[in-house]
Design a protein around this motif. Sequence first.
Motif, mmCIF file in Angstrom:
data_model
loop_
_atom_site.group_PDB
_atom_site.id
_atom_site.type_symbol
_atom_site.label_atom_id
_atom_site.label_comp_id
_atom_site.label_asym_id
_atom_site.label_seq_id
_atom_site.Cartn_x
_atom_site.Cartn_y
_atom_site.Cartn_z
ATOM 1 N N PHE A 1 9.520 -2.438 8.846
ATOM 2 C CA PHE A 1 8.367 -2.936 8.087
ATOM 3 C C PHE A 1 8.638 -4.341 7.527
ATOM 4 C CE2 PHE A 1 7.237 1.576 8.226
ATOM 5 C CZ PHE A 1 5.913 1.470 8.613
ATOM 6 N N SER B 1 0.694 9.889 1.899
ATOM 7 C CA SER B 1 1.616 10.008 3.037
ATOM 8 C C SER B 1 2.685 8.929 2.917
ATOM 9 C CB SER B 1 0.886 9.794 4.356
ATOM 10 O OG SER B 1 -0.272 10.555 4.405
ATOM 11 N N SER B 2 3.828 9.183 3.554
ATOM 12 C CA SER B 2 4.941 8.238 3.357
ATOM 13 C C SER B 2 4.826 6.972 4.212
ATOM 14 C CB SER B 2 6.256 8.940 3.679
ATOM 15 O OG SER B 2 6.312 9.245 5.061
ATOM 16 N N LEU B 3 4.105 7.051 5.339
ATOM 17 C CA LEU B 3 4.007 5.956 6.331
ATOM 18 C C LEU B 3 5.382 5.621 6.927
ATOM 19 C CD1 LEU B 3 1.553 3.375 4.664
ATOM 20 C CD2 LEU B 3 1.020 5.583 5.634
ATOM 21 N N LEU B 4 6.290 6.599 6.895
ATOM 22 C CA LEU B 4 7.651 6.353 7.413
ATOM 23 C C LEU B 4 7.870 7.104 8.726
ATOM 24 C CD1 LEU B 4 9.652 6.871 4.102
ATOM 25 C CD2 LEU B 4 9.084 4.682 5.162
ATOM 26 N N TYR B 5 8.768 6.564 9.554
ATOM 27 C CA TYR B 5 9.123 7.229 10.813
ATOM 28 C C TYR B 5 10.244 8.225 10.534
ATOM 29 C CZ TYR B 5 6.150 3.788 12.942
ATOM 30 O OH TYR B 5 5.060 3.036 13.279
ATOM 31 N N ASP B 6 9.960 9.502 10.831
ATOM 32 C CA ASP B 6 10.873 10.604 10.505
ATOM 33 C C ASP B 6 12.280 10.455 11.075
ATOM 34 O OD1 ASP B 6 9.265 12.087 8.969
ATOM 35 O OD2 ASP B 6 8.615 13.477 10.525
ATOM 36 N N TYR C 1 0.841 -1.196 0.000
ATOM 37 C CA TYR C 1 0.000 0.000 0.000
ATOM 38 C C TYR C 1 0.878 1.249 0.000
ATOM 39 C CZ TYR C 1 -3.562 3.273 1.793
ATOM 40 O OH TYR C 1 -4.423 4.329 1.966
ATOM 41 N N TYR D 1 13.806 7.793 11.945
ATOM 42 C CA TYR D 1 14.493 6.570 11.520
ATOM 43 C C TYR D 1 15.186 6.812 10.172
ATOM 44 C CZ TYR D 1 12.804 2.978 14.799
ATOM 45 O OH TYR D 1 12.587 2.195 15.888
ATOM 46 N N ARG E 1 9.359 0.781 0.813
ATOM 47 C CA ARG E 1 8.604 0.202 1.937
ATOM 48 C C ARG E 1 7.407 -0.613 1.436
ATOM 49 N NH1 ARG E 1 4.085 0.502 3.849
ATOM 50 N NH2 ARG E 1 3.571 2.136 2.367
#
Lengths: 234, 224
Positions: free
Chosen positions: A98, A82-87, A78, A89, A143
């Motif tokens: 992930f 939005s990136s769905l990433l932890y800033d 998916y 990290y 990701r």
Amino acid sequence: MIEIKKLTKQADNKLILRGVDLSIKQGETVAILGPNGAGKSTLLKVLATLIKPTSGHVKINGLNLKKDHIKVKKLFGYLPHSSLLYDHYTPLENLLFFGELYGVKDVENRARQLVKEVGLSFFINEPVKNFSRGMIQRIAIARAIIHEPKIMLLDEPHTGLDQGAITILNNVVLSMKEKGCTTLMVTHDFKQAAEICDRIIIVKNGKIADDFSINNKSLGLVSEKYEALVEGVL
Amino acid sequence: MFRAALTIAKKDIYSELRTKQVLGTMIIFAGLVILVLSFAFDPANNTTKAVIPGAVWIIIVFSGILGLNRSLVSEQRNDTMHGLLVAPMEASSIYLGKFMANFSMILIVEIVAVPFLFLLFDFKVNGSILYFILVLFVGSFGFIAIGTFLAALASNSKSSEMLLPLLLFPMTSPVLIGVTQATKIILTNMEKLPSAIAWLQLVAAYDVIFFVLCFLLIEYVLEV
């Protein structure tokens, strides 16, 4: 591959999806177009199991979306706006996290390989918060495909991307298609839809208004049909 | 399920070690509360000792809220909660992971703050340290189990920082009453130990019921 029957979604008193019937074969690359509020993203979120449908049936690869949701989740990647990433990290840490959630084998090598493929090897140990929108989206693409999904669900993936990131994204979609991956892409970008998709679905007022195949990257046909259906231009 | 929960808990703790935002704030807050209490109540006065069991739980509750609110609100940045929800695991794994991370952090705060409180008030434990640790464990478990669930519920609200205490205090009051009573008995009057054990049993039963309820209902709370 994806069978949707009489799918409805009601939020408060508003019917967002009004009985969607859709069948998508394996390996198809499908663009979902439509005006704002038509229900495109809701349809994608239902498939991504983020939203529960009010009624209707969804089968993915023979699996029931409701009963077999964990097996279904393993099948798709998916990629929303939005990136769905932890800033805080780094790209590697994000992909490792992930990857572990998806149970990817040899996750570190896979993550390093993906970072290299999206052209960010030099920034592998930099926190994502220092990246530009284009760079973040490249990691977001990595990701989404870390577990080698069979279905890609993309929600306006080209928005705000530079040309380099657009090319990388399109190449990823096309290379996944060669491997037999099915792609569903919600977009407002007709050019990109015509470029990489072989089928167009136009959604209007929570229903499928048109569903047609395109050949030869025919942007003109997409614009013509869209304008006729959505904007009433004949 | 447990593997995914552990991965999420590991991620949260690693994030905390990297950013030092939540745990640092919790410990500083706990330290300030202890300092203010030490000025407000004369440590040399014997009646002050009666305040200690309550002070222990005031520190845990207020510093705990800081961490609880942050643990779920932080998942809204970049919609990372969506990333967790589309991953192949039950929503209850997310709850379990968040619970484990929050529980670890509150235990760290307790390890630092409680000895500091006892030291500053020159408080000598007349009862059993082991029972006291058990009370801390059982009370923190219930507080964090309910708190993590309510933090998930409140995180969808724009005023989550105000909503969480409003929901949390009424829901956790049986736990807090029980553990404060048990702490008072265990720290000061071991002759009434059976009474403390009865309070502890009540809290433990409440913990189990609410942990199972939160575990089952989290799916509906986390839905987009």
